[in-house]
Enzyme design. Structure first.
Site, short mmCIF file in Angstrom:
data_model
loop_
_atom_site.label_atom_id
_atom_site.label_comp_id
_atom_site.label_asym_id
_atom_site.label_seq_id
_atom_site.Cartn_x
_atom_site.Cartn_y
_atom_site.Cartn_z
CB ALA A 125 15.41 63.62 59.11
CB ALA A 126 21.35 62.87 58.98
CB ALA A 127 21.39 66.63 62.86
N PRO A 128 21.40 64.38 65.23
CG PRO A 128 21.90 63.81 67.44
CD PRO A 128 20.74 63.98 66.49
N GLY A 129 23.15 62.43 64.27
CA GLY A 129 24.00 61.47 63.57
C GLY A 129 24.12 60.11 64.21
CE LYS A 131 17.21 56.44 64.71
NZ LYS A 131 17.32 57.72 65.46
CD GLU A 149 18.98 68.15 60.85
OE1 GLU A 149 18.73 66.93 60.99
OE2 GLU A 149 18.19 69.05 61.19
CG ASP A 176 11.63 70.67 53.45
OD1 ASP A 176 11.52 69.43 53.59
OD2 ASP A 176 10.68 71.45 53.61
CB CYS A 247 11.54 59.09 69.00
SG CYS A 247 11.74 60.84 68.74
#
Ligand code: SAM
Length: 476
Positions: A125-129, A131, A149, A176, A247
């Site tokens: 689950a990468a965006a906005p990037g 990590k 994403e 997904d 988070c």
């Protein structure tokens, strides 16, 4: 002080019930109302930490190290008239604006001695990037990182951040994330699942983060998280390492999600204790060894991080290959790729790394490990677009320049600050100090690349992509 921060009573009651005995609710509320300290992470794909610190000192940047990330710093600036995102250093990808506690999950992933820097990794689950770019920097652009994403609009931001930071080893996908266990069982050496969550830890940045908070919505999102974690676990190779992070603060989205995996596959993996991850980590460590970072502990956002190692395979009833459609690329034949690479080396003194593939008028540079996932997953973009071809030749791309331009030993022009501003505003420049050249030229400011241009007499014609053109208030 953020007096308007929305902290509903039913949320505070819920938190009071789970707050560890040694922490105080008053301090929790006070820290939720305190603005966040600004933090950045140096992008070591482009500059060393020491060189970055030395470069920023004359501008009055005070950089205080983040104890759990050796490239992370809290930042205070004497002059804040130029937004951080408009500084030359940000535009050329030397740093990423990233909240300090959000640097923890990747630190935890790479603190594990089994991690393979040149392996096949997944950021589910990468965006906005933030990590993804942190992982790519730790991989040194080696191996391959699949960055997935689900949201289309956020995928575009992810792509822009990867390009700005000179990341070349990422394949971007748009699914997904629960498909990975089905389509790619036991494929990845390491996985980060920085899961979608209710964001309870983010109130210091967004005073309305809790506007729609309810127990029902937490339970709903926890069910999604359990599905994503189970799928990621299936996609992990035996011997691999997985970090689950959020988070948010509620046990339902954190400890209980980990417990659900334990209940299903507890004999096939173990959670590592993160108590020694950095000095003082034990202040945030739970009895299970997870880090549950309350905002008052390190004066940060709230965060949760758990790390597990998979010891052996588990039966996978999910497995079902995905539908792919036609793969539009072909490997570039050696008789085309070799002369092209020789020309690039002759003009700029750098050799692009990776495998060249072509599709219609485009030439791409795929990560070396791409063949391991070729034919198994549909990608939105793979690696880096190197060039666009036309009848008489090819034009190197902006993203190639951002990834390779800093390493060029020739074929670049160094602008002064006035010309650099003009260039970022989309205008052509007439660099005074430089003898005019011919053909394509990498445009740099203080040794770092802003983009590509083309010599036309003594003028450098601007080739900055239109969407990157800025208005004024640029640079320090
Ligand atoms: N890792 C990111 C970073 O550090 O920049 C932040 C990720 S954010 C916590 C979670 C992301 O998951 C959001 O971008 C959201 O759009 C995405 N998302 C939501 N549902 C998803 C799903 N089912 N599969 C994959 N991604 C999903």
């Amino acid at each position: 002080m953020h007096d308007n921060t929305y902290l509903p009573d039913h949320f505070l009651r819920h938190i009071a019930a789970i707050m560890p005995a040694h922490l105080s609710m008053d301090e929790f509320v006070a820290s939720c109302r305190r603005p966040l300290r600004r933090s950045i992470r140096v992008n070591t794909l482009k500059i060393s930490v020491a060189a970055f610190v030395a470069r920023m000192q004359p501008f009055g940047w005070q950089l205080d190290p983040v104890p759990w990330c050796d490239t992370g710093f809290w930042l205070s600036r004497e002059d804040e008239s130029v937004p951080l995102g408009n500084t030359a250093e940000h535009l050329s990808g030397l740093f990423y604006i990233q909240e300090a506690s959000s640097m923890l999950p990747v630190t935890a992933l790479f603190a594990c001695e089994q991690i393979r820097h040149d392996g096949m990794l997944l950021d589910a689950a990468a965006a906005p990037g933030s990590k993804t770019t942190q992982i790519a920097a730790l991989m040194g652009n080696q191996g391959m990182l699949v960055a997935n994403e689900y949201s289309s609009s956020r995928l575009k931001v992810l792509s822009a951040n990867l390009q700005r930071c000179g990341v070349t080893n990422v394949g971007m996908t748009h699914f997904d994330a629960k498909v990975f266990g089905q389509w790619l069982p036991e494929t990845f050496d390491a996985i980060l699942l920085d899961a979608p969550c209710s964001g309870e830890g983010t109130v210091r940045k967004d005073e309305d983060a809790l506007r729609n908070w309810s127990i029902e919505s937490i339970d709903e999102i926890a069910a999604v998280q359990q599905g994503l974690l189970e799928s990621a676990f299936h996609a992990l190779k035996p011997g691999g390492v997985l970090v689950y992070s959020t988070c948010t603060l509620s046990l339902q989205e954190n400890q209980a999600v980990c417990q659900s995996l334990q209940d299903k596959f507890g004999d096939a993996f173990s959670f590592d204790s993160l108590a020694d991850l950095f000095p003082a980590a034990e202040k945030a460590c739970t009895p299970e060894g997870y880090l549950h970072v309350w905002p008052q502990i390190f004066d940060s956002e709230g965060f949760f991080v758990a790390r597990l190692r998979k010891q052996h395979s588990v039966p996978n009833t999910m497995f079902k290959p995905g539908k792919l459609g036609k793969f539009p690329f072909l490997p570039l034949p050696a008789k085309e790729s070799e002369p092209m690479l020789r020309e690039i080396e002759a003009a700029f003194g750098v050799v692009p790394q990776g495998n060249l593939f072509g599709r219609s008028e485009e030439i791409w540079l795929f990560p070396q490990l791409f063949e391991q996932v070729q034919g198994k997953l549909r990608f939105d973009r793979i690696g880096l677009k190197l060039a666009e071809t036309f009848k008489k030749g090819y034009r190197l791309t902006h993203e190639w320049a951002l990834a390779y331009g800093d390493g060029a030993s020739k074929g670049f022009v160094e602008l002064d600050i006035a010309d650099a501003r003009e260039f970022m505003m989309g205008r052509d420049v007439w660099p005074e100090q430089e003898a005019a050249g011919t053909g394509e030229v990498i445009v740099r400011y203080q040794g770092h690349t802003l983009g590509m241009g083309k010599w036309v007499g003594s003028r450098v014609k601007n080739a900055l992509p239109r969407e990157l053109v800025r208005d004024n208030n640029l640079f320090v």
